[in-house]
Design an enzyme around this catalytic site. Structure first.
Site, PDB file in Angstrom:
ATOM      1  N   LYS A 155     101.623   7.488  42.042  1.00 12.87           N
ATOM      2  CA  LYS A 155     102.943   7.752  41.459  1.00 12.87           C
ATOM      3  C   LYS A 155     102.994   9.216  40.991  1.00 12.87           C
ATOM      4  O   LYS A 155     102.194  10.021  41.430  1.00 12.87           O
ATOM      5  CB  LYS A 155     103.214   6.774  40.310  1.00 12.87           C
ATOM      6  CG  LYS A 155     103.286   5.328  40.760  1.00 12.87           C
ATOM      7  CD  LYS A 155     104.523   5.088  41.596  1.00 12.87           C
ATOM      8  CE  LYS A 155     104.609   3.664  42.077  1.00 12.87           C
ATOM      9  NZ  LYS A 155     105.693   3.462  43.033  1.00 12.87           N
ATOM     10  N   ARG A 210      98.654   6.772  37.456  1.00 12.48           N
ATOM     11  CA  ARG A 210      99.046   6.123  36.191  1.00 12.48           C
ATOM     12  C   ARG A 210      97.997   5.161  35.655  1.00 12.48           C
ATOM     13  O   ARG A 210      98.016   4.841  34.467  1.00 12.48           O
ATOM     14  CB  ARG A 210     100.405   5.421  36.352  1.00 12.48           C
ATOM     15  CG  ARG A 210     101.539   6.416  36.408  1.00 12.48           C
ATOM     16  CD  ARG A 210     102.908   5.754  36.430  1.00 12.48           C
ATOM     17  NE  ARG A 210     103.953   6.770  36.378  1.00 12.48           N
ATOM     18  CZ  ARG A 210     105.177   6.613  36.878  1.00 12.48           C
ATOM     19  NH1 ARG A 210     105.510   5.475  37.473  1.00 12.48           N
ATOM     20  NH2 ARG A 210     106.060   7.574  36.779  1.00 12.48           N
ATOM     21  N   SER A 239     106.948  -1.368  49.038  1.00 12.05           N
ATOM     22  CA  SER A 239     107.500  -0.095  48.551  1.00 12.05           C
ATOM     23  C   SER A 239     108.973  -0.009  48.891  1.00 12.05           C
ATOM     24  O   SER A 239     109.360  -0.007  50.064  1.00 12.05           O
ATOM     25  CB  SER A 239     106.746   1.080  49.189  1.00 12.05           C
ATOM     26  OG  SER A 239     107.520   2.262  49.040  1.00 12.05           O
ATOM     27  N   ARG A 280     107.193   8.994  32.717  1.00 13.48           N
ATOM     28  CA  ARG A 280     106.962   7.660  32.150  1.00 13.48           C
ATOM     29  C   ARG A 280     105.758   7.645  31.203  1.00 13.48           C
ATOM     30  O   ARG A 280     105.727   6.889  30.240  1.00 13.48           O
ATOM     31  CB  ARG A 280     106.807   6.614  33.257  1.00 13.48           C
ATOM     32  CG  ARG A 280     108.067   6.520  34.106  1.00 13.48           C
ATOM     33  CD  ARG A 280     108.243   5.200  34.809  1.00 13.48           C
ATOM     34  NE  ARG A 280     109.279   5.324  35.831  1.00 13.48           N
ATOM     35  CZ  ARG A 280     110.587   5.302  35.581  1.00 13.48           C
ATOM     36  NH1 ARG A 280     111.026   5.148  34.357  1.00 13.48           N
ATOM     37  NH2 ARG A 280     111.457   5.444  36.562  1.00 13.48           N
ATOM     38  N   GLN A 337     110.774   2.550  48.419  1.00 13.73           N
ATOM     39  CA  GLN A 337     111.069   3.860  49.009  1.00 13.73           C
ATOM     40  C   GLN A 337     110.821   3.841  50.509  1.00 13.73           C
ATOM     41  O   GLN A 337     111.627   4.357  51.288  1.00 13.73           O
ATOM     42  CB  GLN A 337     110.235   4.945  48.327  1.00 13.73           C
ATOM     43  CG  GLN A 337     110.671   5.163  46.874  1.00 13.73           C
ATOM     44  CD  GLN A 337     109.841   6.180  46.133  1.00 13.73           C
ATOM     45  OE1 GLN A 337     108.853   6.701  46.659  1.00 13.73           O
ATOM     46  NE2 GLN A 337     110.211   6.455  44.893  1.00 13.73           N
ATOM     47  N   ARG A 376     120.717   6.214  45.312  1.00 13.83           N
ATOM     48  CA  ARG A 376     121.298   5.512  46.468  1.00 13.83           C
ATOM     49  C   ARG A 376     122.810   5.683  46.509  1.00 13.83           C
ATOM     50  O   ARG A 376     123.397   5.812  47.591  1.00 13.83           O
ATOM     51  CB  ARG A 376     120.906   4.024  46.411  1.00 13.83           C
ATOM     52  CG  ARG A 376     119.431   3.821  46.777  1.00 13.83           C
ATOM     53  CD  ARG A 376     118.881   2.553  46.201  1.00 13.83           C
ATOM     54  NE  ARG A 376     117.532   2.247  46.675  1.00 13.83           N
ATOM     55  CZ  ARG A 376     116.412   2.762  46.170  1.00 13.83           C
ATOM     56  NH1 ARG A 376     116.467   3.652  45.189  1.00 13.83           N
ATOM     57  NH2 ARG A 376     115.231   2.410  46.654  1.00 13.83           N
ATOM     58  N   SER A 412     117.157   4.667  40.340  1.00 14.15           N
ATOM     59  CA  SER A 412     117.113   4.242  41.750  1.00 14.15           C
ATOM     60  C   SER A 412     118.523   4.065  42.306  1.00 14.15           C
ATOM     61  O   SER A 412     118.819   4.462  43.440  1.00 14.15           O
ATOM     62  CB  SER A 412     116.375   2.906  41.878  1.00 14.15           C
ATOM     63  OG  SER A 412     115.024   3.065  41.571  1.00 14.15           O
ATOM     64  N   ASP A 459     106.843   0.249  37.676  1.00 14.28           N
ATOM     65  CA  ASP A 459     106.997   1.455  36.851  1.00 14.28           C
ATOM     66  C   ASP A 459     106.707   1.183  35.374  1.00 14.28           C
ATOM     67  O   ASP A 459     106.684   2.112  34.570  1.00 14.28           O
ATOM     68  CB  ASP A 459     108.418   2.016  36.997  1.00 14.28           C
ATOM     69  CG  ASP A 459     108.630   2.637  38.375  1.00 14.28           C
ATOM     70  OD1 ASP A 459     107.631   2.963  39.045  1.00 14.28           O
ATOM     71  OD2 ASP A 459     109.790   2.779  38.781  1.00 14.28           O
TER      72      ASP A 459
HETATM   73  C1  S3P Z   1     111.691   3.556  43.608  1.00 14.12           C
HETATM   74  C2  S3P Z   1     110.701   2.768  44.100  1.00 14.12           C
HETATM   75  C3  S3P Z   1     109.371   2.634  43.477  1.00 14.12           C
HETATM   76  C4  S3P Z   1     109.341   3.161  42.057  1.00 14.12           C
HETATM   77  C5  S3P Z   1     110.068   4.463  41.925  1.00 14.12           C
HETATM   78  C6  S3P Z   1     111.519   4.335  42.372  1.00 14.12           C
HETATM   79  C7  S3P Z   1     112.965   3.606  44.335  1.00 14.12           C
HETATM   80  O1  S3P Z   1     108.432   3.355  44.233  1.00 14.12           O
HETATM   81  O2  S3P Z   1     108.011   3.307  41.612  1.00 14.12           O
HETATM   82  O3  S3P Z   1     110.054   4.889  40.565  1.00 14.12           O
HETATM   83  O4  S3P Z   1     113.971   4.142  43.795  1.00 14.12           O
HETATM   84  O5  S3P Z   1     113.020   3.119  45.471  1.00 14.12           O
HETATM   85  P1  S3P Z   1     107.743   2.742  45.562  1.00 14.12           P
HETATM   86  O6  S3P Z   1     108.805   2.370  46.469  1.00 14.12           O
HETATM   87  O7  S3P Z   1     106.909   3.847  46.113  1.00 14.12           O
HETATM   88  O8  S3P Z   1     106.917   1.601  45.061  1.00 14.12           O
END
Ligand code: S3P
Length: 435
Positions: free
Chosen positions: A347, A351, A171, A393, A173, A29, A25, A320
């Site tokens: 996901k 999962r 979330s 995963r 993301q 970024r 992550s 995760d």
């Molecule tokens: C992530 C956010 C999570 C996670 C993903 C990475 C990120 O997803 O499951 O592996 O880097 O922001 P969600 O934001 O959809 O929950």
């Protein structure tokens, strides 16, 4: 992804020290935010997994120069908030939800046209959750099924309209997509989540000179008048990669594993808390910070575990790691129940279904619930042929299961680990050989 098949045999003991790869992550970024900054940044320990490489390729198509300065050492030449250019081809995000959703937020603020696509798994994942709010901000977003599925086409607008928005699901993301779009908005963007998702974007924006305020459960941000300062950093080790060895060590009867330089941001360490509640012997040491993120070494040894119930705010903090928690629960006394985890269905694979099916194939007493899993511990796993569903995963969780199962565990589509942990199989062999 390569259709590699891996065979895992039970390990007599697990010993060793692992430095997990750079956090996935944070690597995404560091690349995206530094691309938008004004000037050069050096990012060390950048994850060279397929997901983060997809982000880098997309950035190159958007006109951002970057180069390797050594293995894992990336130099990004930021072009500034206004410096991206229209990509001459579709942006292929491969398997990476983080790439597609974060880039969509950036592209919503660009006065040009772009297309975001990915592999078969990514093209099944919900995009309406970003398309809706980005449209409210004034961007034009098209996609299959009215914008619910990728490929997505985005024609951005500048400035965007600032948005006040309650996210329907926790979330990171979606939150990050809207914070990035907020960098191009004409007022204050305000967001509220139903639970605490990972906060790497907020931390990195702050470190780059953008004020992100958190007040009364609302996050707010304004477009920075003087742009983003480049941020050179060392990416902390990925807690979600370390998690495989944490669970392996906790459930194995003869194990002692040390994980060094691991990111321990509290929005990510739900599994650590859950394992401790289950009775695991986990110790943190050498606590420090890197790039605005807490980092520590983690030592885990063989533990006697008991079942627990997991729900509520804990779930986004271990989102995760639920497949791994289910594996740990197979070795705990009593029952473990995970609820409030419906997000796992959307996901890289479903999962909940995949975990229940594949651990079930190995002999686990596991039940798929509508929004979680129920596991009764204490049943010996027996090696057999299992599927990863092309999900990195899942492949790694099943490999850890194989260390504990009798006989051989044969994992199909094991090449999926390249998405987030290219060194995984080598590390597994090393720990199992006790060196
Ligand atoms: C992530 C956010 C999570 C996670 C993903 C990475 C990120 O997803 O499951 O592996 O880097 O922001 P969600 O934001 O959809 O929950």
């Amino acid at each position: 992804m390569s259709p590699v098949v891996k065979v895992v045999r039970p390990a007599r003991r697990l010993r060793g020290t692992v430095e997990p790869p750079g956090d996935k992550s944070i690597s995404h970024r560091a690349a995206i935010l530094n691309a938008l900054a004004q000037g050069r940044a050096a990012v060390d320990n950048f994850l060279r997994g397929a997901d983060c490489l997809a982000t880098l390729r997309c950035l190159r198509l958007l006109g951002v120069p970057w180069r390797w300065q050594g293995p894992g050492s990336l130099v990004v030449e930021g072009v500034g908030l206004d410096g991206l250019s229209e990509p001459p081809a579709p942006l292929d995000c491969r398997n990476s939800g983080t790439t597609v959703r974060l880039l969509a937020g950036v592209l919503a603020g660009q006065p040009f046209f772009s297309v975001l696509t990915g592999d078969a798994s990514l093209r099944q994942r919900p995009m309406g959750r970003i398309a809706g709010p980005l449209r409210e901000m004034g961007a034009q977003v098209w996609g299959r099924r009215g914008g619910e599925l990728a490929p997505l086409a985005v024609l951005g607008r500048r400035p965007l309209r600032a948005l006040e928005y309650r996210l329907p699901v926790a979330s990171a993301q979606v939150k990050s997509c809207l914070l990035l779009a907020g960098l191009y908005a004409d007022g204050e963007t305000r967001l509220r989540e139903p639970g605490p998702s990972r906060d790497h974007t907020e931390r990195m924006l702050q470190a780059m000179g953008v004020e992100v305020r958190a007040e009364d459960g609302w996050l707010s941000l304004r477009s920075p008048s003087s742009g983003l300062r480049p941020l050179s950093l060392r990416v902390p080790g990925d807690f979600s990669a370390a998690a495989f060895w944490m669970v392996a060590a906790a459930i194995h009867p003869d194990a002692e594993v040390r994980l060094v330089g691991v990111g321990v941001n509290p929005t990510r360490t739900g599994l650590l808390d859950a394992l401790r509640l289950m009775g695991a012997d986990i110790r943190l040491s050498n606590e420090t910070t890197s790039g605005g993120e807490p980092v520590a070494d983690i030592a885990v040894r063989s533990s006697s575990l008991r079942g627990i119930e997991v729900d509520g705010e804990m779930v986004p903090r271990l989102i995760d790691e639920v497949p791994l928690l289910a594996l740990a629960a197979c070795f705990a006394h009593g029952e473990t129940v995970v609820r409030g985890a419906r997000e796992l269905r959307v996901k890289e694979s479903d999962r909940l279904r995949a975990t229940a099916r594949e651990l079930g194939r190995l002999g686990a007493d596991i039940e798929e619930l509508d929004d979680g899993l129920r596991i009764r511990g204490g049943i010996r796993l027996q090696g057999c042929r299992v599927r990863s569903y092309g999900d990195h995963r899942l492949a790694m969780m099943l490999a850890v299961a194989g260390l504990m199962a009798t006989g051989e565990t044969v994992i199909g589509n094991a090449g999926a680990v390249l998405v987030s942990y290219p060194e995984f199989w080598g590390e597994l062999e090393r720990l199992a050989s006790g060196s």
